[in-house]
Design a protein around this motif. Structure first.
Motif, PDB file in Angstrom:
ATOM      1  N   ASN A   1       0.839  -1.201   0.000  1.00 14.55           N
ATOM      2  CA  ASN A   1       0.000   0.000   0.000  1.00 14.55           C
ATOM      3  C   ASN A   1       0.873   1.250   0.000  1.00 14.55           C
ATOM      4  O   ASN A   1       2.103   1.165  -0.095  1.00 14.55           O
ATOM      5  CB  ASN A   1      -0.996  -0.006   1.166  1.00 14.55           C
ATOM      6  N   ASP A   2       0.247   2.408   0.099  1.00 14.56           N
ATOM      7  CA  ASP A   2       0.957   3.673  -0.066  1.00 14.56           C
ATOM      8  C   ASP A   2       1.977   3.956   1.028  1.00 14.56           C
ATOM      9  O   ASP A   2       2.803   4.854   0.887  1.00 14.56           O
ATOM     10  CB  ASP A   2      -0.048   4.840  -0.113  1.00 14.56           C
ATOM     11  N   TYR A   3       1.927   3.236   2.123  1.00 15.53           N
ATOM     12  CA  TYR A   3       2.849   3.485   3.229  1.00 15.53           C
ATOM     13  C   TYR A   3       3.914   2.395   3.361  1.00 15.53           C
ATOM     14  O   TYR A   3       4.655   2.370   4.351  1.00 15.53           O
ATOM     15  CB  TYR A   3       2.077   3.600   4.548  1.00 15.53           C
ATOM     16  N   SER A   4       3.999   1.501   2.396  1.00 11.92           N
ATOM     17  CA  SER A   4       4.962   0.404   2.491  1.00 11.92           C
ATOM     18  C   SER A   4       5.375  -0.037   1.091  1.00 11.92           C
ATOM     19  O   SER A   4       4.874   0.477   0.089  1.00 11.92           O
ATOM     20  CB  SER A   4       4.338  -0.769   3.260  1.00 11.92           C
ATOM     21  N   SER A   5       6.292  -1.003   1.029  1.00  9.95           N
ATOM     22  CA  SER A   5       6.686  -1.574  -0.258  1.00  9.95           C
ATOM     23  C   SER A   5       5.852  -2.830  -0.516  1.00  9.95           C
ATOM     24  O   SER A   5       5.024  -3.227   0.305  1.00  9.95           O
ATOM     25  CB  SER A   5       8.175  -1.925  -0.239  1.00  9.95           C
ATOM     26  N   ASP A   6       6.113  -3.491  -1.637  1.00 11.52           N
ATOM     27  CA  ASP A   6       5.369  -4.708  -1.950  1.00 11.52           C
ATOM     28  C   ASP A   6       5.849  -5.897  -1.129  1.00 11.52           C
ATOM     29  O   ASP A   6       5.202  -6.950  -1.122  1.00 11.52           O
ATOM     30  CB  ASP A   6       5.506  -5.038  -3.441  1.00 11.52           C
TER      31      ASP A   6
END
Length: 383
Positions: free
Chosen positions: A270-275
């Motif tokens: 999501n926008d606050y983390s990586s995949d």
């Protein structure tokens, strides 16, 4: 200061004050009530029920996430947030799989000790939520929030220019003098000046922090697109194995920052983390340090912390603006002080507007008298 520059400062003070006066009155009225939002929510029965037996252990985070997912099995967990003022309250955001933003999901609020699902009302359905929405964006969304931010900047300029104008004015009078025997306009001027200088520092701090909070979407977006993207870009390996549990991610994040508490945990993707990584945000314990965040990126497969950092200075400023704006970090005594200053600021706004309404106006002679005067002047010059 020259007379010309003083006139310029007076114009700046007058027009910045007038432009933001209506919005400022709305902010004063709503802010006065929101200072006591915890007490109001308790009286109205709008607070969350996080009661539990003494000594009852918290449920594992994975258990809470599983309970939240049962509310809508088609959605997946995106974020787990922890209330800084009530450790038993857990906010779990679930959204559509494969979507990075937080637009089309929903929040599930759970009691962290019992797992009981709390009914989260829409902001407009509660008294404080309605007032907060009015205070933040005038019910007009992002555009309204930016408008309130601009009004906040004008209020700060009005406060500074008011101090500049006040200095030369008070050289002729004793400090705090109220000349009630010289008419309503003079009395309003004296009240405006006295209350304005008495609340000067408070008004500057609250106005500036309010403007910063209004521009928070832009500030957070900048952080996401710069610092957070750079951090994620350094760790862009894809997820290939079985992900760890959220409890393992939380333990790894807390180990990276000993002595701190969980603020929120963002799942991979999501926008606050990586995949591949969990973003574990932690905070301090005191009334001010619990507003400050640090982030640890935890590998979603190995549970190893690959990078840990504090948030940049401008995010720190944004996070500290909240308690200084609302005065909710020092208990009831500070709330009462904030309420008194809010009332006085409202009085300053009203008296300033009254002074402007009752300002002396240029008097013009009736057209017939003016024409006759011009004719007589011409006749005299010919004679």
């Amino acid at each position: 200061m020259t007379p010309a520059s003083l006139r310029g400062w007076r114009l700046v003070h007058r027009w910045t004050s007038l432009i933001c006066s209506a919005n400022l009155l709305i902010l004063c009225v709503t802010g006065l009530i929101l200072v006591f939002h915890h007490e109001i929510e308790h009286l109205m029965g709008e607070g969350l029920d996080t009661s539990h037996t003494e000594g009852q252990a918290r449920l594992p985070l994975q258990t809470l996430v599983d309970i939240a997912q049962k509310a809508d099995p088609t959605l997946v967990p995106k974020l787990v947030s922890f209330d800084p003022d009530d450790a038993a309250a857990n906010y779990i955001y679930i959204g559509a799989p494969g979507v990075r933003d937080f637009e089309d999901g929903r929040w599930v609020v759970l009691n962290g000790h019992t797992g009981a699902n709390q009914v989260l009302k829409q902001p407009e359905e509660t008294v404080t939520g309605f007032l907060l929405k009015l205070h933040i964006d005038l019910f007009t969304g992002f555009a309204g929030q930016m408008f309130v931010g601009v009004m906040g900047i004008l209020f700060v300029v009005s406060t500074v220019s008011g101090l500049v104008v006040y200095g030369p004015f008070m050289k002729k009078l004793a400090f705090g003098l109220l000349r009630f025997g010289r008419g309503a306009r003079i009395a309003n001027i004296d009240l405006h000046n006295l209350f304005g200088v008495a609340t000067l520092v408070w008004a500057f701090v609250v106005g500036l922090t309010g403007a910063i909070l209004s521009f928070s979407p832009l500030i957070i977006s900048h952080w996401q697109k710069t610092e957070l993207v750079a951090m994620v870009g350094r760790h862009n390996e894809p997820m290939t194995g079985t992900p760890i549990s959220i409890d393992q991610a939380a333990a790894a994040g807390l180990a990276a920052f000993p002595g701190k508490d969980l603020a929120f945990i963002a799942y991979p993707g999501n926008d606050y983390s990586s995949d591949r990584h969990f973003s574990v945000m932690v905070r301090g314990h005191t009334e001010l340090t619990k507003r400050l965040l640090s982030v640890a990126m935890v590998d979603g497969e190995t549970g190893r912390v690959v990078e840990a950092a504090d948030t940049p200075w401008y995010i720190t400023v944004l996070l500290l603006s909240g308690p200084f704006h609302f005065g909710d970090y020092g208990g009831l005594p500070l709330q009462i002080i904030w309420a008194i200053f809010t009332i006085v600021t409202g009085v300053v706004t009203v008296t300033g507007f009254v002074v402007w309404l009752r300002r002396p106006r240029m008097r013009t002679a009736p057209a017939g008298i003016a024409d006759r005067g011009i004719s007589e002047s011409k006749a005299g010059s010919k004679a």
